[in-house]
Design a protein around this motif. Sequence first.
Motif, PDB file in Angstrom:
ATOM      1  N   GLY A  30       0.022   6.572 -11.211  1.00  0.00           N
ATOM      2  CA  GLY A  30      -1.289   7.025 -10.781  1.00  0.00           C
ATOM      3  C   GLY A  30      -1.212   8.327 -10.020  1.00  0.00           C
ATOM      4  O   GLY A  30      -0.151   8.963  -9.906  1.00  0.00           O
ATOM      5  N   PHE A  31      -2.336   8.715  -9.493  1.00  0.00           N
ATOM      6  CA  PHE A  31      -2.474   9.988  -8.781  1.00  0.00           C
ATOM      7  C   PHE A  31      -3.133   9.728  -7.437  1.00  0.00           C
ATOM      8  O   PHE A  31      -4.081   8.942  -7.337  1.00  0.00           O
ATOM      9  N   SER A  44      -4.839   9.865   1.028  1.00  0.00           N
ATOM     10  CA  SER A  44      -5.485   8.704   0.414  1.00  0.00           C
ATOM     11  C   SER A  44      -4.472   7.578   0.235  1.00  0.00           C
ATOM     12  O   SER A  44      -3.268   7.759   0.458  1.00  0.00           O
ATOM     13  N   GLU A  45      -4.962   6.416  -0.158  1.00  0.00           N
ATOM     14  CA  GLU A  45      -4.110   5.237  -0.321  1.00  0.00           C
ATOM     15  C   GLU A  45      -4.402   4.548  -1.645  1.00  0.00           C
ATOM     16  O   GLU A  45      -5.486   4.721  -2.227  1.00  0.00           O
ATOM     17  N   THR A  97       0.834  -1.203   0.000  1.00  0.00           N
ATOM     18  CA  THR A  97       0.000   0.000   0.000  1.00  0.00           C
ATOM     19  C   THR A  97       0.865   1.247   0.000  1.00  0.00           C
ATOM     20  O   THR A  97       1.841   1.341   0.758  1.00  0.00           O
ATOM     21  N   ILE A  98       0.518   2.198  -0.863  1.00  0.00           N
ATOM     22  CA  ILE A  98       1.129   3.529  -0.849  1.00  0.00           C
ATOM     23  C   ILE A  98       0.161   4.458  -0.128  1.00  0.00           C
ATOM     24  O   ILE A  98      -0.971   4.656  -0.580  1.00  0.00           O
ATOM     25  N   SER A  99       0.589   5.017   0.994  1.00  0.00           N
ATOM     26  CA  SER A  99      -0.236   5.952   1.767  1.00  0.00           C
ATOM     27  C   SER A  99       0.313   7.360   1.579  1.00  0.00           C
ATOM     28  O   SER A  99       1.483   7.629   1.886  1.00  0.00           O
ATOM     29  N   GLY A 104       0.570  11.589   2.007  1.00  0.00           N
ATOM     30  CA  GLY A 104       0.496  12.611   3.045  1.00  0.00           C
ATOM     31  C   GLY A 104      -0.493  13.698   2.682  1.00  0.00           C
ATOM     32  O   GLY A 104      -1.448  13.472   1.928  1.00  0.00           O
ATOM     33  N   PRO A 105      -0.265  14.928   3.153  1.00  0.00           N
ATOM     34  CA  PRO A 105      -1.246  16.009   2.959  1.00  0.00           C
ATOM     35  C   PRO A 105      -1.192  16.678   1.589  1.00  0.00           C
ATOM     36  O   PRO A 105      -2.029  17.530   1.303  1.00  0.00           O
ATOM     37  N   VAL A 106      -0.218  16.308   0.747  1.00  0.00           N
ATOM     38  CA  VAL A 106      -0.055  16.973  -0.548  1.00  0.00           C
ATOM     39  C   VAL A 106      -0.415  16.003  -1.674  1.00  0.00           C
ATOM     40  O   VAL A 106       0.045  14.861  -1.674  1.00  0.00           O
ATOM     41  N   PRO A 107      -1.233  16.412  -2.648  1.00  0.00           N
ATOM     42  CA  PRO A 107      -1.520  15.532  -3.795  1.00  0.00           C
ATOM     43  C   PRO A 107      -0.231  15.154  -4.522  1.00  0.00           C
ATOM     44  O   PRO A 107       0.699  15.965  -4.609  1.00  0.00           O
TER      45      PRO A 107
END
Length: 702
Positions: free
Chosen positions: A443-444, A449-450, A410-412, A414-417
């Motif tokens: 991806g984006f 988000s994860e 899983t890629i979690s 932080g607060p920045v897109p």
Amino acid sequence: GISPWQGLLGNSCPPRKRPLRTFFGVAGKKDATAADPEQSAAGEVTGAPRLKTANKMVPSSSVPASGPTQGLSTRPCGLRDTLVKSLLKQKESSYTHLQNFRFFVGTYNVNGQSPRGSLRPWLSQDGEPPDIYCVGFQELDLSKEAFFFNDTPKEEEWFKAVTESLHPGAKYAKGNKGGVAIRFQFHNSTVCVVNAHLAAHPEEYERRNQEVRDICARMQFHPLEPGCPLLAIKEHDVVLWLGDLNYRLEEQDMERVKKLIQTQDFQALHQHDQLKIQREAKLVFEGFQEGEISFQPTYKYNPGSDDWDDSAECRVPAWCDRILWSGKTVSLLSYQSHMALKNSDHKPVSAIFDVGVKVVDKKSYCKAFEGIVRSLDKMENASIPSVTLSKREFLFKDVKYLQLQVESFTISNGPVPCQFEFISKPNEDAYCKPWLIAKPSKGFLMPDSEVVIALELCVNKSTATALNSGEDKLEDILVLHLDRGKDYFLSVSGNYLPSCFGCPIQTLCYMKEPIREMLPEAIRELTLMPLLTDDAFWEEKPLDVPKELWMMVDLLCRSACHQEGLFQQPGLRPEFEQIRDWLDTGTLDVLGPVASNHSVAEALLLFLESLPEPVVCYKSYRSSLECANSYEMSSQVISMLPKCHQNVFHYLVAFLRELLKHTGKNHLDVNVLAGPNPSSIPEGGQTITAKGNCHNCKRWKQ
């Protein structure tokens, strides 16, 4: 003929013998004004475009695509635009409203017959014309020519019959798709229509289930916007699935079935319907719905009448022809068969739906768009994106040939897109070795988000030889790059169990023991030794042909000479894996009992396809073609092959001749045996196309 599972990615699905066509039309009514075309991976338009006027019938490809949503969309050209698009999707309910459109969906297995009379009892049953017609045919042409060529004159006959039988209350733009699925955007809703013809015979319900899963897994569409991921069937707001699905009644007596039909006790009869049983067990069509069946079975009739089949086969009646759907905004209005049409041994079926379509309000859209842009202007700053990875080291144990293994992490964010992508290392063309793939590879991520990344490892014909010899190992480093951020490194390792699949013929002839019992150094030495023209160079006398090849051919000679559809019907994956392990481990001197001759035949094709040097060597390819019309010169070409390749060539030709001795029962002929023999054992979710490995097909015919 077009295979019902030849998806929009070319040869990605198992072939079938029955030509199948889908006709598609959009009504020229004032409400039907926003269907944008979508392109398949083959580059063809797969949706009907919007019509401003429809005074005459026109091919859909000649009408320029336009619509309200087209002028409002933004072209993705970077991180910011991707974020805008994502936020607009989240706010879609604020600028769209649902508007009902009438869909007519019809399916008809015409059993190779030409149209006789009007189709209006089927296509124009209601007073009001539908907004969209979706009509699918099966068994359009059963001739041999239709199987070998991608065209049939009967297509035009039925296309004309459909055109003349559409509802007179509206004009339609029409499009004829040679594939089995059409997807299009209608206002702001996406619709996918699938036309399928599944495997026949009552006992093949598990194969039908598998074929549905294969269609869903392997059929994908290219979106119009560049850089966007491929779209699967289920990734649409509405999916309409029609066709001759061929599900039968479970072990029912003919007379009892006819009695229930005569008393119109369809509910009691439907309890024994295979599709109902399989759906209730959640083994097929999960997430789909079907209307209540209140009409008598649509198969099998004597053509030209309403009488049940009285041929020698005497098929038990069944609801073979079905229409299902998925989507939250779909309401079924009617579901019926049409007894008035008697051309075929099937009866056509239709369903009429009201489909809630998301229609864009321009003012609300602009307001949402401007609000998103203003909020992004405030949010953007010099912050560097950063993510957390749940795992960075991956171990794949005991990897086998054509057996997919998957590890996930899983890629979690932080607060920045952030935009992420796996990138290639210096002096390398790809981000990973050919036996590995990351899904998704880019991806984006929205703030906080994860996303789950699947690392799929599968060894196939292009990678097996180097892994057998030890020239390559299951070791790699992946570089995960963040746009405007740092790189993360992931370690991948594993062990590969050597297999006869991917070994040269010469190597296998010198292997007296199963490959799994040999030392890695011995396998490497035999795999890398030069191709010999004279066996005297080696101290130990080799086998005449590889023992693995003999085991498969011997079993087919003993049990499959009378098998109908040999080399044409795909085998089952679990049986292939069992055969592969038997060949690699030598746990049995001969192959044990296998459920299907088709699986052994497919294993043979995959074995031949995996050879790094074909039976007729690459250097002899051109001369073999030039000499194909001369027996003497062809024999000379074969005589120049290495001894082990000569033996395999003559052995396979003798096997084919033996099969042709029983053509009256197995229905094989030289054209089928000399042509490509497709195989469909999935390779990491894809399809392998295994072809006969002898280039000199004309000699095989003789």
